[in-house]
Design an enzyme around this catalytic site. Structure first.
Site, PDB file in Angstrom:
ATOM      1  CE  LYS A 169      -1.220   2.938   2.835  1.00 24.80           C
ATOM      2  NZ  LYS A 169      -1.480   4.147   2.203  1.00 24.80           N
TER       3      LYS A 169
ATOM      4  N   GLY B 194       7.502   4.843   7.790  1.00 26.43           N
ATOM      5  CA  GLY B 194       6.778   5.958   8.477  1.00 26.43           C
ATOM      6  C   GLY B 194       6.706   6.262   9.962  1.00 26.43           C
ATOM      7  CB  SER B 195       4.668   8.489  11.984  1.00 24.68           C
ATOM      8  OG  SER B 195       3.286   7.951  11.313  1.00 24.68           O
ATOM      9  CB  THR B 196       7.542   7.130  15.696  1.00 17.16           C
ATOM     10  OG1 THR B 196       9.036   6.827  15.701  1.00 17.16           O
ATOM     11  CG2 THR B 196       7.930   6.726  17.559  1.00 17.16           C
ATOM     12  CD  GLU B 197       0.074   9.794  16.288  1.00 12.14           C
ATOM     13  OE1 GLU B 197       1.024  10.145  15.103  1.00 12.14           O
ATOM     14  OE2 GLU B 197      -0.652   9.555  16.089  1.00 12.14           O
TER      15      GLU B 197
ATOM     16  N   GLY C 181       3.339   3.160  13.723  1.00  9.35           N
ATOM     17  CA  GLY C 181       4.410   2.397  13.977  1.00  9.35           C
ATOM     18  C   GLY C 181       4.171   1.770  15.173  1.00  9.35           C
TER      19      GLY C 181
ATOM     20  CD  GLU D 153      13.201   4.375   8.226  1.00  6.59           C
ATOM     21  OE1 GLU D 153      13.324   4.715   8.702  1.00  6.59           O
ATOM     22  OE2 GLU D 153      13.286   4.241   6.391  1.00  6.59           O
TER      23      GLU D 153
ATOM     24  CB  CYS E 154      12.879   8.408   7.824  1.00  2.90           C
ATOM     25  SG  CYS E 154      13.772   7.389   7.191  1.00  2.90           S
TER      26      CYS E 154
ATOM     27  CD  GLU F  49      10.147  12.351  11.589  1.00  4.15           C
ATOM     28  OE1 GLU F  49       9.295  10.942  12.142  1.00  4.15           O
ATOM     29  OE2 GLU F  49      10.858  11.385  11.248  1.00  4.15           O
TER      30      GLU F  49
HETATM   31  P1  NAI Z   1       1.993   8.453   8.507  1.00  2.00           P
HETATM   32  O1  NAI Z   1       2.904   6.945   9.254  1.00  2.00           O
HETATM   33  O2  NAI Z   1       0.282   7.964   8.458  1.00  2.00           O
HETATM   34  O3  NAI Z   1       2.026   7.005   7.100  1.00  2.00           O
HETATM   35  C1  NAI Z   1       2.883   6.151   6.395  1.00  2.00           C
HETATM   36  C2  NAI Z   1       2.542   5.042   5.604  1.00  2.00           C
HETATM   37  O4  NAI Z   1       1.270   4.586   6.694  1.00  2.00           O
HETATM   38  C3  NAI Z   1       0.951   5.814   4.894  1.00  2.00           C
HETATM   39  O5  NAI Z   1       0.729   4.925   4.123  1.00  2.00           O
HETATM   40  C4  NAI Z   1       0.007   5.795   5.417  1.00  2.00           C
HETATM   41  O6  NAI Z   1      -1.031   5.268   4.949  1.00  2.00           O
HETATM   42  C5  NAI Z   1      -0.442   4.696   6.276  1.00  2.00           C
HETATM   43  N1  NAI Z   1      -1.003   4.192   7.894  1.00  2.00           N
HETATM   44  C6  NAI Z   1      -1.322   5.118   8.224  1.00  2.00           C
HETATM   45  N2  NAI Z   1      -2.142   4.888   9.387  1.00  2.00           N
HETATM   46  C7  NAI Z   1      -1.976   3.351   9.581  1.00  2.00           C
HETATM   47  C8  NAI Z   1      -2.745   2.573  10.511  1.00  2.00           C
HETATM   48  N3  NAI Z   1      -3.191   2.876  11.238  1.00  2.00           N
HETATM   49  N4  NAI Z   1      -2.369   1.575  10.176  1.00  2.00           N
HETATM   50  C9  NAI Z   1      -1.454   0.650   8.335  1.00  2.00           C
HETATM   51  N5  NAI Z   1      -0.966   1.636   8.345  1.00  2.00           N
HETATM   52  C10 NAI Z   1      -0.881   3.210   8.459  1.00  2.00           C
HETATM   53  O7  NAI Z   1       2.989   9.212   7.958  1.00  2.00           O
HETATM   54  P2  NAI Z   1       1.874  10.721   7.540  1.00  2.00           P
HETATM   55  O8  NAI Z   1       0.872  10.324   8.294  1.00  2.00           O
HETATM   56  O9  NAI Z   1       1.491  10.824   6.011  1.00  2.00           O
HETATM   57  O10 NAI Z   1       3.144  11.863   8.066  1.00  2.00           O
HETATM   58  C11 NAI Z   1       2.749  12.496   9.523  1.00  2.00           C
HETATM   59  C12 NAI Z   1       4.332  12.066  10.370  1.00  2.00           C
HETATM   60  O11 NAI Z   1       4.846  10.931  10.517  1.00  2.00           O
HETATM   61  C13 NAI Z   1       5.602  13.256   9.214  1.00  2.00           C
HETATM   62  O12 NAI Z   1       5.513  14.372   9.592  1.00  2.00           O
HETATM   63  C14 NAI Z   1       6.645  12.509   9.628  1.00  2.00           C
HETATM   64  O13 NAI Z   1       7.781  12.964  10.777  1.00  2.00           O
HETATM   65  C15 NAI Z   1       5.952  11.113  10.285  1.00  2.00           C
HETATM   66  N6  NAI Z   1       6.907   9.957   8.790  1.00  2.00           N
HETATM   67  C16 NAI Z   1       8.394   9.371   9.168  1.00  2.00           C
HETATM   68  C17 NAI Z   1       8.649   9.096   7.708  1.00  2.00           C
HETATM   69  C18 NAI Z   1       9.792   7.882   8.349  1.00  2.00           C
HETATM   70  O14 NAI Z   1      10.308   7.905   7.047  1.00  2.00           O
HETATM   71  N7  NAI Z   1      10.238   8.159   9.041  1.00  2.00           N
HETATM   72  C19 NAI Z   1       7.636   8.792   6.738  1.00  2.00           C
HETATM   73  C20 NAI Z   1       6.637   9.108   6.566  1.00  2.00           C
HETATM   74  C21 NAI Z   1       6.086   9.755   7.377  1.00  2.00           C
END
Ligand code: NAI
Length: 803
Positions: free
Chosen positions: A192, A244-247, A249, A266, A300, A397
């Protein structure tokens, strides 16, 4: 006009990349993209679509299918149906498929780069020169692993169906990091993409078709977080890989706790960029441009915390400001642009809010004079100085082009500041002294350390974090292991559920002595009363309670203390202080372990005799014999479980070091009180971890023999701590303790789930037997690399060479 004057007055003209190929592709799909399931396009079951925008101007590019649970289910079914066929292909056949994909990525590189920039807002220079070439490199490298799989990993089988969820900052690159190792190891995939950036994943779906990949091997379901959630919760998915985000994760970790889904995470970072006074400041500033302004800082591992040695702080800040003033911000398809658009309005608002918060907390904000484009989502490069190390902008972050600067005086202070976050993804060290740089690199809690360079990635080098930046690696040999399981383990039988013990009603602090609760220290009809072993000393339990230990025939053998929360806390404190073990040379650690084997051998009969009352004479003798061997094995491994030196295709070496995880809590198996204990504790100790072990509930009296053994073998106090008691109770405290870095839980299925669920808070690494029986008596299964790999995490230190 002199040449110098002409040079100074030269202006950039617009140099836009042609978007025709991308717009033609979108038109071919009528600007409406469906899921890619079972080898073909499939409309969303609920008929819902959402808009994806070009962040450089806010205009709609296309509508994209919103995946529902039904769509996810269809994709998982397609992946499952394709799994057996894909898995039984020869490694060579799979290698050919990956190779074909790599070739096609190169063939379509312009379309991919342009579309990526249009969908994400990143400068075309980056998508064209960094993202897409790395995508191709990843598939080439993993075509190689597919070819070598049977030779290099003969005992492994694929996980099965893998669910992969990726973010929007490197859409196609993250896809490659996930799909290439999964396919190379024989898994099928449901991926996804992030809702802001689905398009290149759908071009990739077409590449899979063009490459003749069997239907269902790769499935792409688009949608938002709810689609991701449906994938995580799907019962027929064997592994989840998330970036994605730690939250999120953390939420995924909680959602998968009660299943046996493998999980790699990650997550976020707040990576330090450390500059020593002897650094080449001009190179440092160029490094910093890549470190924090690459991809608008939406990285990240962005070097978002600048730590400067005090003596050069002023000069460095001034150079940084000069350089910031030359950064060009604007339409990302322009080939001469350094900083493009922020991915979405919500991210832009988030960055603004965090910077405002930083200023309110006392930071000084500096931005160059730039005119931002009238439309689209842009944020200027930003420098926050006078940042307090504990303020929000130093800890959280920001994920934008914002640098938070602080100073330090000594290398020790730099390390302390650098490690002072919950994260541990990456770090940069700038110094012309290789001694200083490597000494500091070794002390940083980060999965990647770049020395005098920054943001370098390669398929041959593992990437991933320490602590709340997640666990598991992508790339390299260790990245492959995330997608495979040991064949014997996958088919091992399940252990029977353990009966819950009757717990004492309350934990009291007062009743410290055994005699105070009516148990004399040495009761005439009781063989033994042991104590806890904490910080190298035998101590009474805080609760004052003890548990009866009975022989197989019901006879009372002795009393073992009922350790509680306070005892575990004391043990963790002792373990954290036992730095002499962590810092000891591998040779020294081996000597201690050999000495342990020698001492156990001398006490063979007496220990076997006592153990026999619980497990029978035959098993007891075998346990002691094999324990001596096992200690020898780990003494041998201590100075042989080496890392590697990678040769990425740059003028760099990447030193991959196997580092101890830190403090490990071990819940020992019930069934082999001595051998099971040593089979887990020894690999953890061998590589330099400190341990808090909870021995078998069936025979905790083994503690008495063990502390004598380790005491007489010169193991430093605190390296190993033993707390007896009911595992269900002690597991909770260990799992919830923020200073415990990993939990190993080898009990029944319920304990495995509890260990995972209880440690969601600080995302500590959890390793369990998933409730399966392990034959501790078979050295082929119960010792060696599998254990050592779980006892370590790989740190890659990149060091450039050449002028
Ligand atoms: P996110 O962590 O919400 O999104 C990443 C992925 O997870 C997306 O594909 C999203 O659709 C999916 N996702 C969201 N909620 C989910 C759930 N409950 N279960 C499974 N999948 C889910 O990140 P977002 O909202 O796009 O960005 C928010 C903050 O997260 C950013 O400002 C940044 O600080 C951080 N982030 C960190 C990343 C990294 O590589 N470390 C990458 C993206 C965001």
């Amino acid at each position: 006009m002199s040449i110098a004057e002409k040079f100074a007055s030269m202006e950039y003209g617009p140099a836009p990349e042609d978007s025709k190929e991308a717009t033609t592709w979108l038109a071919r799909h009528s600007h409406r993209l469906q899921h890619f399931i079972g080898g073909g396009w499939q409309a969303p079951a609920a008929g819902e679509y959402f808009d994806t925008l070009d962040p450089s101007n806010g205009e709609k590019l296309a509508s994209v299918a919103q995946g529902s649970a039904a769509d996810v289910d269809a994709a998982v079914k397609a992946a499952r149906a394709a799994a057996s066929g894909w898995r039984v292909l020869t490694p060579h056949a799979r290698a050919r498929h990956l190779y074909a994909i790599a070739r096609l990525v190169q063939k379509h590189s312009r379309l991919l780069a342009v579309l990526e920039t249009m969908d994400n807002g990143k400068p075309i220079r980056e998508s064209r020169d960094i993202d897409i070439p790395l995508v191709a490199r990843h598939f080439y490298h993993h075509a190689g692993w597919a070819q070598l799989l049977d030779q290099e990993f003969p005992e492994y089988v694929p996980c099965g169906v893998v669910g992969q969820i990726i973010p929007w900052n490197f859409p196609l690159l993250m896809l490659a990091w996930k799909i290439a190792p999964a396919l190379a190891t024989g898994n099928t995939v449901v991926l996804k993409p992030a809702e802001f950036t689905s398009l290149t994943a759908l071009v990739f779906a077409e590449i899979c078709q063009e490459a003749g990949l069997p239907a269902g091997v790769v499935n792409i379901v688009t949608g938002d977080g709810s689609t991701g959630e449906a994938l995580v919760k799907h019962p027929d998915v064997d592994k989840i890989a998330f970036t994605g985000s730690t939250e999120v994760g953390r939420a995924i970790r909680a959602a998968t706790a009660t299943s046996h889904k493998r999980l790699s995470l990650e997550l976020g970072g707040k990576s330090p960029f450390i500059v020593f006074e002897d650094a080449d400041l001009d190179s440092t500033v160029e490094g910093l441009v890549d470190g924090i302004w690459f991809n608008q800082g939406q990285v990240c591992c962005a070097g978002s915390r600048l730590l400067m040695q005090e003596s050069i702080a002023e000069a460095l800040i001034s150079k940084i400001q000069d350089r910031m003033s030359t950064l060009r911000i604007g339409a990302p398809l322009d080939k001469a642009i350094d900083i493009g658009a922020i991915v979405a309005k919500v991210q832009l608002d988030r960055i603004r809010k965090l910077v405002e918060q930083g200023v309110a907390d006392g930071a000084t904000c500096w931005q160059p004079q730039v005119t931002l484009p009238a439309h689209g989502f842009y944020y200027p490069p930003t420098l926050l100085s006078n940042v307090h190390p504990t303020s929000m902008v130093a800890q959280q972050e920001i994920f934008g082009p914002v640098l938070a600067a602080m100073t330090f005086r000594t290398p020790a202070e730099a390390v302390e500041l650098a490690n002072n976050t919950v994260y541990g993804l990456a770090a940069c060290v700038w110094s012309e002294s290789i001694n200083v740089a490597l000494h500091v690199a070794a002390q940083l809690k980060a999965g990647v350390v770049w020395v005098n360079c920054t943001n370098l990635f390669d398929a041959s080098c593992g990437f991933g974090g320490y602590r709340e930046s997640g666990y598991g690696r992508e790339g390299g040999r260790e990245g492959l292991l995330e997608y495979m399981e040991l064949a014997w383990f996958k088919s091992a039988p399940t252990l029977p559920a353990q009966k819950a013990p009757a717990l004492p009603e309350a934990e009291s602090k007062e009743d410290l002595s055994a005699s105070a609760i009516g148990v004399p220290d040495i009761a005439p009809n009781i063989d033994r009363t042991v104590k806890l072993y904490i910080g190298g000393k035998q101590v009474r339990p805080d609760s004052g309670y003890s548990m009866e230990v009975r022989a197989a025939d019901g006879r009372l053998l002795g009393e073992a203390p009922l350790g509680n929360r306070k005892d575990i806390r004391n043990a963790v404190e002792a373990a954290r202080k036992a730095a002499s073990w962590t810092k000891a040379t591998a040779h020294n650690r081996a000597q201690v372990l050999y000495y342990c084997a020698e001492n156990l051998s001398q006490r063979h009969d007496e220990i076997a005799h006592r153990l026999a009352a619980v497990v029978g004479e035959k098993q007891a003798a075998a346990e002691v014999d094999l324990s001596i061997e096992r200690i020898f094995s780990y003494a041998a491994w201590t100075d042989k479980f080496d890392g590697a030196v990678h040769n990425p295709p740059f003028r760099n070496v990447a030193i991959a070091m196997n580092e101890a995880i830190g403090t490990v809590g071990v819940i020992c198996p019930r069934e082999a009180p001595l051998l099971g204990f040593l089979s887990l504790v020894l690999p953890a100790l061998a590589v330099g971890n400190t341990v808090i072990a909870v021995p078998s509930e069936a025979y905790p009296l083994i503690t008495g023999d063990l502390y004598q053994l380790f005491d007489t073998s010169d193991l430093p106090g605190g390296a190993l701590n033993i707390v007896t008691g009911y595992t269900s109770q002690l597991l909770k405290t260990l799992a919830e303790h923020d200073d415990v870095d990993a939990i190993w839980c080898f009990g029944d299925e319920a304990s495995a789930a509890a260990a995972k669920a209880m440690s969601v808070g600080n995302l500590k690494q959890v390793w369990t037997n998933e409730g399966r029986a392990i034959d501790w008596f078979n050295p082929k299964l119960a010792e060696g690399r599998w254990f050592l790999e779980h006892a370590t995490q790989v740190k890659n230190i990149w060091v450039p060479y050449g002028e």
